[in-house]
Design a protein around this motif. Sequence first.
Motif, short mmCIF file in Angstrom:
data_model
loop_
_atom_site.label_atom_id
_atom_site.label_comp_id
_atom_site.label_asym_id
_atom_site.label_seq_id
_atom_site.Cartn_x
_atom_site.Cartn_y
_atom_site.Cartn_z
N GLU A 88 0.09 -6.77 2.70
CA GLU A 88 -0.78 -5.59 2.75
C GLU A 88 -0.46 -4.59 1.64
OE1 GLU A 88 1.58 -2.77 5.96
OE2 GLU A 88 0.12 -4.22 6.71
N ASN A 89 0.69 -4.71 0.99
CA ASN A 89 1.07 -3.81 -0.09
C ASN A 89 0.85 -4.40 -1.48
OD1 ASN A 89 3.46 -3.02 2.20
ND2 ASN A 89 2.10 -1.44 1.42
N LEU A 90 0.34 -5.61 -1.56
CA LEU A 90 0.07 -6.21 -2.88
C LEU A 90 -0.96 -5.42 -3.69
CD1 LEU A 90 0.31 -10.01 -2.04
CD2 LEU A 90 1.95 -8.61 -3.32
N PRO A 91 -2.02 -4.86 -3.08
CA PRO A 91 -2.92 -4.01 -3.87
C PRO A 91 -2.21 -2.79 -4.47
CG PRO A 91 -4.03 -4.71 -1.88
CD PRO A 91 -2.57 -5.13 -1.74
N ASP A 92 -1.23 -2.24 -3.75
CA ASP A 92 -0.45 -1.12 -4.29
C ASP A 92 0.35 -1.57 -5.51
OD1 ASP A 92 -1.14 0.82 -2.22
OD2 ASP A 92 0.15 -0.37 -0.90
N ALA A 93 0.90 -2.77 -5.44
CA ALA A 93 1.66 -3.33 -6.57
C ALA A 93 0.73 -3.56 -7.76
CB ALA A 93 2.36 -4.61 -6.16
N GLU A 94 -0.47 -4.05 -7.52
CA GLU A 94 -1.45 -4.24 -8.60
C GLU A 94 -1.75 -2.91 -9.28
OE1 GLU A 94 -4.15 -7.96 -6.93
OE2 GLU A 94 -4.86 -5.92 -6.63
N HIS A 95 -2.00 -1.89 -8.49
CA HIS A 95 -2.33 -0.57 -9.03
C HIS A 95 -1.16 -0.03 -9.87
CE1 HIS A 95 -4.36 3.27 -9.22
NE2 HIS A 95 -3.26 3.85 -8.83
N PHE A 96 0.05 -0.18 -9.37
CA PHE A 96 1.24 0.26 -10.10
C PHE A 96 1.35 -0.48 -11.44
CE2 PHE A 96 5.75 -0.70 -11.04
CZ PHE A 96 6.18 0.58 -11.33
N LEU A 97 1.20 -1.80 -11.42
CA LEU A 97 1.33 -2.58 -12.65
C LEU A 97 0.22 -2.26 -13.65
CD1 LEU A 97 2.47 -5.97 -11.12
CD2 LEU A 97 3.85 -4.35 -12.44
N GLU A 98 -0.98 -1.97 -13.16
CA GLU A 98 -2.07 -1.60 -14.06
C GLU A 98 -1.77 -0.30 -14.81
OE1 GLU A 98 -5.54 -1.61 -11.55
OE2 GLU A 98 -5.73 -3.78 -11.68
N ALA A 99 -1.00 0.59 -14.22
CA ALA A 99 -0.60 1.82 -14.90
C ALA A 99 0.35 1.53 -16.07
CB ALA A 99 0.05 2.79 -13.92
N LEU A 100 1.03 0.39 -16.01
CA LEU A 100 1.99 0.04 -17.05
C LEU A 100 1.37 -0.75 -18.19
CD1 LEU A 100 5.04 -1.05 -14.85
CD2 LEU A 100 4.36 1.25 -15.57
N THR A 101 0.31 -1.50 -17.92
CA THR A 101 -0.23 -2.43 -18.92
C THR A 101 -0.64 -1.79 -20.25
OG1 THR A 101 -2.45 -2.42 -17.95
CG2 THR A 101 -0.93 -4.16 -17.22
N PRO A 102 -1.15 -0.55 -20.30
CA PRO A 102 -1.48 0.01 -21.62
C PRO A 102 -0.26 0.25 -22.51
CG PRO A 102 -2.57 1.25 -19.87
CD PRO A 102 -1.59 0.32 -19.22
N HIS A 103 0.93 0.17 -21.94
CA HIS A 103 2.15 0.48 -22.68
C HIS A 103 3.00 -0.75 -22.98
CE1 HIS A 103 0.85 4.47 -21.78
NE2 HIS A 103 0.78 4.13 -20.52
N LEU A 104 2.42 -1.93 -22.77
CA LEU A 104 3.13 -3.17 -23.08
C LEU A 104 2.95 -3.50 -24.56
CD1 LEU A 104 1.93 -5.31 -20.05
CD2 LEU A 104 4.12 -4.16 -20.30
N PRO A 105 4.02 -3.82 -25.28
CA PRO A 105 3.87 -4.16 -26.69
C PRO A 105 3.10 -5.48 -26.89
CG PRO A 105 6.16 -4.38 -26.01
CD PRO A 105 5.41 -3.82 -24.85
N THR A 106 3.18 -6.38 -25.92
CA THR A 106 2.44 -7.65 -25.97
C THR A 106 1.66 -7.77 -24.66
OG1 THR A 106 4.68 -8.44 -26.50
CG2 THR A 106 2.88 -9.88 -27.00
N PRO A 107 0.41 -7.26 -24.64
CA PRO A 107 -0.36 -7.23 -23.39
C PRO A 107 -0.57 -8.58 -22.72
CG PRO A 107 -1.45 -5.95 -25.09
CD PRO A 107 -0.30 -6.66 -25.74
N GLU A 108 -0.59 -9.65 -23.51
CA GLU A 108 -0.84 -10.98 -22.93
C GLU A 108 0.41 -11.62 -22.33
OE1 GLU A 108 0.27 -11.37 -27.18
OE2 GLU A 108 -1.23 -10.18 -26.15
N ALA A 109 1.57 -11.02 -22.54
CA ALA A 109 2.82 -11.58 -22.01
C ALA A 109 2.88 -11.41 -20.49
CB ALA A 109 4.01 -10.88 -22.65
N PRO A 110 3.49 -12.36 -19.80
CA PRO A 110 3.64 -12.21 -18.35
C PRO A 110 4.48 -10.99 -18.01
CG PRO A 110 4.18 -14.45 -19.05
CD PRO A 110 4.02 -13.62 -20.29
N LEU A 111 4.13 -10.34 -16.90
CA LEU A 111 4.88 -9.18 -16.41
C LEU A 111 6.01 -9.61 -15.50
CD1 LEU A 111 1.78 -7.03 -15.44
CD2 LEU A 111 3.16 -6.81 -17.49
#
Length: 137
Positions: A88-111
């Motif tokens: 039930e908390n996986l959508p919260d994890a998705e939302h959290f990770l989406e906040a980080l994706t603009p700041h990844l030096p390699t956006p296509e790399a696995p998180l």
Amino acid sequence: MADLYALELALTLDASTPEPVLALIRDHMEPYAEDGEADSDGDEWVPPPFKVLAERGPAYRVGGECTAVLTRTPVGWTLTARQEIHAENLPDAEHFLEALTPHLPTPEAPLGTLRFYEDPAPQPITADASGAVRLEW
């Protein structure tokens, strides 16, 4: 049957990651307070917002240890974490990770990876071209 998942993150963030994003990560790493909060009337317990990276100590079902570390490096920041998360908390994890994706030096790399506690093989976590993260469960 439990609906628990092992969430493992190993990602690098740009050195230019803004302080509000780093503050968000730190907030998610803070342990929960011992007591819940009362609602505005003071008579009903209200659970705190879910924190993706707050658990510490032995995992309940997925094995291993729950941990999270944010470290400053010469080229940016690294976030390494292992958490046990209910479905039930996986959508919260998705939302959290989406906040980080603009700041990844390699956006296509696995998180990191996500693994249902009974499955032997984890699934990679990646962002799509728009930066959205969808955890498959």
